[in-house]
Write a protein that holds these residues in place. Sequence first.
Motif, short mmCIF file in Angstrom:
data_model
loop_
_atom_site.label_atom_id
_atom_site.label_comp_id
_atom_site.label_asym_id
_atom_site.label_seq_id
_atom_site.Cartn_x
_atom_site.Cartn_y
_atom_site.Cartn_z
N ARG A 30 0.71 5.69 0.15
CA ARG A 30 -0.16 7.08 0.31
C ARG A 30 0.70 8.12 -0.51
O ARG A 30 2.05 8.04 -0.18
CB ARG A 30 -0.17 7.53 1.87
CG ARG A 30 -1.15 6.63 2.45
CD ARG A 30 -2.49 7.43 2.64
NE ARG A 30 -3.50 6.52 3.27
CZ ARG A 30 -4.78 6.47 2.70
NH1 ARG A 30 -5.21 7.33 1.93
NH2 ARG A 30 -5.67 5.94 3.23
N TYR A 68 0.86 -1.17 -0.08
CA TYR A 68 0.02 0.05 -0.10
C TYR A 68 0.86 1.00 -0.13
O TYR A 68 1.98 1.38 0.32
CB TYR A 68 -0.80 -0.03 1.30
CG TYR A 68 -2.00 -0.93 1.01
CD1 TYR A 68 -3.06 -0.66 0.47
CD2 TYR A 68 -2.11 -2.44 1.62
CE1 TYR A 68 -4.30 -1.46 0.54
CE2 TYR A 68 -3.18 -3.21 1.62
CZ TYR A 68 -4.19 -2.86 1.02
OH TYR A 68 -5.17 -3.59 1.04
N ASN A 105 -7.80 3.03 -0.45
CA ASN A 105 -6.27 2.66 -0.25
C ASN A 105 -5.87 2.57 -1.78
O ASN A 105 -6.28 1.94 -2.81
CB ASN A 105 -6.04 1.49 0.31
CG ASN A 105 -6.37 1.71 1.88
OD1 ASN A 105 -6.15 2.49 2.33
ND2 ASN A 105 -7.04 0.69 2.48
N PRO A 128 -0.22 -4.21 4.30
CA PRO A 128 -1.38 -4.31 4.59
C PRO A 128 -1.59 -4.75 6.00
O PRO A 128 -0.72 -5.53 6.25
CB PRO A 128 -2.35 -5.23 3.70
CG PRO A 128 -1.14 -5.84 2.92
CD PRO A 128 -0.09 -4.89 2.90
#
Length: 183
Positions: free
Chosen positions: A90, A88, A119, A181
């Motif tokens: 950001r 994942y 996500n 995750p």
Amino acid sequence: MALAATTALTSCNDDRSYAEMLTKETRATNVFLADQRVINEIPTDTNFVFKTGPDAPYYRLDEDGNLYMQVLDPGTRGNYAKTDEMIYFRYTRWNLETYAQTGEMGDGNGNENNMSSDNTFFRFQNFSLTSSMQWGTGIQMPLTLLPVDAVVNLVVKSQYGFLNEQTYVIPFLFRLRYYRPLT
């Protein structure tokens, strides 16, 4: 096939050729990097440790100068991604053409500060999946050198950027945070 690709590339902006768009992209990238310390190669010394923080240099990650990485947080030693592992991330990104015109980064966009947004993830080094390829190949490159929990700034030229935006030929500065995750 080549004709279709050329048409797609030139049809996104009728008043500039693709070559002119690439020149403008290179100029915007160079304007940003001129205000930074840049190291043009990653040392091969096995004891090498990236300089980190907001004053760290940008390291060129590829021979053609399409990716430059600044390490803000090197992550946890030994916490490296495995091939096809779900990662994942950001991000916040800024348009470097805007920076080249105004000298200011302006407001970035992305999901870094919006926890209610979806996500974003990829399968590390698995570019056969649309879910991975849609983000381009550039955002995965830092994880070939750094642990999963690293935080980086990454200059990404269009050919390594988001797949659906490559024909716009706009370079971006990304701030990326990677994580696994929760299990």
